[in-house]
Scaffold this motif. Structure first.
Motif, PDB file in Angstrom:
ATOM      1  N   GLN A  47      -2.480  15.214   2.099  1.00 24.36           N
ATOM      2  CA  GLN A  47      -1.887  14.838   3.090  1.00 24.36           C
ATOM      3  C   GLN A  47      -1.813  12.934   2.387  1.00 24.36           C
ATOM      4  O   GLN A  47      -0.970  12.049   2.283  1.00 24.36           O
ATOM      5  CB  GLN A  47      -0.987  14.751   4.013  1.00 24.36           C
ATOM      6  CG  GLN A  47      -0.961  15.828   5.169  1.00 24.36           C
ATOM      7  CD  GLN A  47      -0.278  15.389   6.003  1.00 24.36           C
ATOM      8  OE1 GLN A  47       0.046  14.319   6.930  1.00 24.36           O
ATOM      9  NE2 GLN A  47       0.519  16.592   6.706  1.00 24.36           N
ATOM     10  N   GLU A  48      -2.868  12.819   2.127  1.00 20.85           N
ATOM     11  CA  GLU A  48      -3.228  11.664   1.720  1.00 20.85           C
ATOM     12  C   GLU A  48      -3.169  10.805   0.486  1.00 20.85           C
ATOM     13  O   GLU A  48      -2.890  10.236   0.231  1.00 20.85           O
ATOM     14  CB  GLU A  48      -5.314  11.274   2.067  1.00 20.85           C
ATOM     15  CG  GLU A  48      -5.321   9.450   2.076  1.00 20.85           C
ATOM     16  CD  GLU A  48      -5.077   8.938   3.508  1.00 20.85           C
ATOM     17  OE1 GLU A  48      -5.262   9.608   3.852  1.00 20.85           O
ATOM     18  OE2 GLU A  48      -5.277   7.778   2.866  1.00 20.85           O
ATOM     19  N   ILE A  50      -0.224  12.305  -0.815  1.00 17.86           N
ATOM     20  CA  ILE A  50       0.966  12.159  -0.947  1.00 17.86           C
ATOM     21  C   ILE A  50       1.353  10.544  -0.449  1.00 17.86           C
ATOM     22  O   ILE A  50       2.378  10.009  -1.445  1.00 17.86           O
ATOM     23  CB  ILE A  50       2.019  12.954   0.326  1.00 17.86           C
ATOM     24  CG1 ILE A  50       1.908  14.303  -0.878  1.00 17.86           C
ATOM     25  CG2 ILE A  50       2.785  12.628   0.401  1.00 17.86           C
ATOM     26  CD1 ILE A  50       2.249  15.172   0.964  1.00 17.86           C
ATOM     27  N   ARG A  51       0.739  10.005   0.536  1.00 13.78           N
ATOM     28  CA  ARG A  51       0.464   8.716   0.601  1.00 13.78           C
ATOM     29  C   ARG A  51      -0.059   8.151  -0.522  1.00 13.78           C
ATOM     30  O   ARG A  51       0.243   6.448  -0.207  1.00 13.78           O
ATOM     31  CB  ARG A  51      -0.352   8.492   1.908  1.00 13.78           C
ATOM     32  CG  ARG A  51      -0.101   8.736   3.172  1.00 13.78           C
ATOM     33  CD  ARG A  51      -0.592   8.866   4.419  1.00 13.78           C
ATOM     34  NE  ARG A  51      -0.599   9.201   5.318  1.00 13.78           N
ATOM     35  CZ  ARG A  51      -1.493  10.631   5.852  1.00 13.78           C
ATOM     36  NH1 ARG A  51      -3.215  10.056   5.254  1.00 13.78           N
ATOM     37  NH2 ARG A  51      -1.374  11.468   6.097  1.00 13.78           N
ATOM     38  N   HIS A  52      -0.591   8.442  -0.763  1.00 12.46           N
ATOM     39  CA  HIS A  52      -0.491   7.592  -2.155  1.00 12.46           C
ATOM     40  C   HIS A  52       0.064   7.761  -3.464  1.00 12.46           C
ATOM     41  O   HIS A  52      -0.021   7.812  -4.655  1.00 12.46           O
ATOM     42  CB  HIS A  52      -2.793   7.672  -2.999  1.00 12.46           C
ATOM     43  CG  HIS A  52      -3.629   6.120  -2.192  1.00 12.46           C
ATOM     44  ND1 HIS A  52      -3.840   6.730  -0.549  1.00 12.46           N
ATOM     45  CD2 HIS A  52      -3.566   5.242  -1.624  1.00 12.46           C
ATOM     46  CE1 HIS A  52      -4.139   6.077   0.030  1.00 12.46           C
ATOM     47  NE2 HIS A  52      -4.164   4.893  -0.975  1.00 12.46           N
ATOM     48  N   ASP A  53       1.274   8.874  -3.626  1.00 11.71           N
ATOM     49  CA  ASP A  53       1.636   8.846  -4.904  1.00 11.71           C
ATOM     50  C   ASP A  53       1.204   9.631  -5.712  1.00 11.71           C
ATOM     51  O   ASP A  53       1.588   9.362  -6.647  1.00 11.71           O
ATOM     52  CB  ASP A  53       2.934   7.938  -5.117  1.00 11.71           C
ATOM     53  CG  ASP A  53       3.583   7.376  -4.009  1.00 11.71           C
ATOM     54  OD1 ASP A  53       4.378   7.432  -3.144  1.00 11.71           O
ATOM     55  OD2 ASP A  53       3.124   5.815  -3.363  1.00 11.71           O
ATOM     56  N   SER A  57       5.287  17.170  -2.388  1.00 12.47           N
ATOM     57  CA  SER A  57       5.290  17.883  -1.449  1.00 12.47           C
ATOM     58  C   SER A  57       6.828  18.697  -1.254  1.00 12.47           C
ATOM     59  O   SER A  57       7.818  17.664  -1.162  1.00 12.47           O
ATOM     60  CB  SER A  57       5.012  17.587  -0.375  1.00 12.47           C
ATOM     61  OG  SER A  57       5.142  16.836   0.575  1.00 12.47           O
ATOM     62  N   ILE A  82      -9.565   6.245  -2.776  1.00 11.68           N
ATOM     63  CA  ILE A  82      -9.231   6.247  -1.643  1.00 11.68           C
ATOM     64  C   ILE A  82      -9.890   7.192  -0.092  1.00 11.68           C
ATOM     65  O   ILE A  82      -9.585   6.614   0.585  1.00 11.68           O
ATOM     66  CB  ILE A  82      -8.653   7.124  -2.030  1.00 11.68           C
ATOM     67  CG1 ILE A  82      -6.818   6.383  -2.804  1.00 11.68           C
ATOM     68  CG2 ILE A  82      -7.577   7.828  -1.034  1.00 11.68           C
ATOM     69  CD1 ILE A  82      -5.948   7.602  -3.459  1.00 11.68           C
TER      70      ILE A  82
END
Ligand code: FES
Ligand code: FES
Lengths: 153, 153
Positions: A47-48, A50-53, A57, A82
């Motif tokens: 998820q982390e 994803i937050r950083h592109d 998902s 990160i």
DNA sequence: TTAATTGATATCAATATAGTGTCAGTTTAG
DNA sequence: CTAAACTGACACTATATTGATATCAATTAA
């Protein structure tokens, strides 16, 4: 002294797997089982990212994660930042006295030079490079998973 | 990500002070006050350095610590090893699958290469080098301590 | 409709780092 | 001879970081 924490470790390995299976969604469960990582912990890591592109998902059955970004543009340095914060050799040595004169402090200078070198090294290493360095055998393993899980049904 | 912990930090600064005042004993109290470190904590650090033969001590009034070893032979790398353990980028990434073949694993290779670079940098830096890099002004500060503490009694 | 999934969070456990306290023994100044 | 300034040796506490688990709502495909 440990340079890479589990989060970074898992992140790199997950990305390698996504890189090897590009184009299709891979579930957290699959990654966790095949790479032997704790499932929920891995999910947090994903998820982390994803937050950083770094990845995308898809929810629901047949969902999972996919690598969209060019593997050559994902640098281990970024992953470290990160999951472990910016590299800093020491907060700021020599507070009381010498630090009165931060800009002049040669010690700080020396330390920062090393910081630079370390950062540089990690900046060079990309997921793309790692993927290419994998031998064919390793690659197959990453791409197909363990045998039990892949037995043609 | 923090490369140097407080112990290493304090160790370096204490050694610099001892290096600047070579030949005489400097008490833990003096170092702690002048360099603004927690007294008991610093004492632990100093004792550890005695165990590793970096410094010597003298008990009783007028006692303290003294640097005997050549400052050029005290490497920051050694201090890191003493207080933070051997540098290892990651325990061992890629356990389950790839690690079946440790000697062949290119990823491990890459990681170890970086480890090498980092170690090399810290091996270059010695207390002697740092001492020489101190400007005259800094040097005086280190050698004489702060004014309140040094008022000729 | 149901099982496999992610999103979002809350919580807990384990380990590492940072710091304190105490007491016995040594040394020197007075 | 004694008091004060020291180190030696530990035991202890506190705080931060890292590693891991648990829960539940929302989504999706079969
Ligand atoms: S290290 Fe802080 S200024 Fe020198
Ligand atoms: S990293 Fe352990 S062998 Fe490849």
């Amino acid at each position: 002294m440990k340079v890479l924490t589990k989060k970074t470790d898992y992140a790199i390995r997950a990305l390698l797997m996504l890189g090897a299976k590009r184009g299709s969604y891979v579930s957290a469960r699959t990654i966790a089982v095949e790479q032997d990582m704790p499932y929920q912990f891995l999910r947090g890591v994903l998820q982390e990212m994803i937050r950083h592109d770094l990845i995308v998902s898809k929810e629901g059955v047949q969902g999972g994660f996919m690598l969209e970004k060019d593997p050559d543009e994902i640098r281990v340095k970024q992953l470290i930042e990160i999951f472990q914060g910016t590299v800093q050799v020491s907060e700021c040595m020599f507070r009381k006295q010498i630090c009165a004169n931060r800009s002049r402090c040669v010690l700080r200078h020396e330390i920062m030079r090393i910081e630079q070198v370390v950062n540089n090294e990690f900046e060079q290493v990309t997921i793309g490079k790692l993927l290419r360095k994998l031998t064919l055998a390793d690659h197959v393993m990453l791409a197909s998973g363990n045998m039990e899980a892949t037995e043609n049904k």
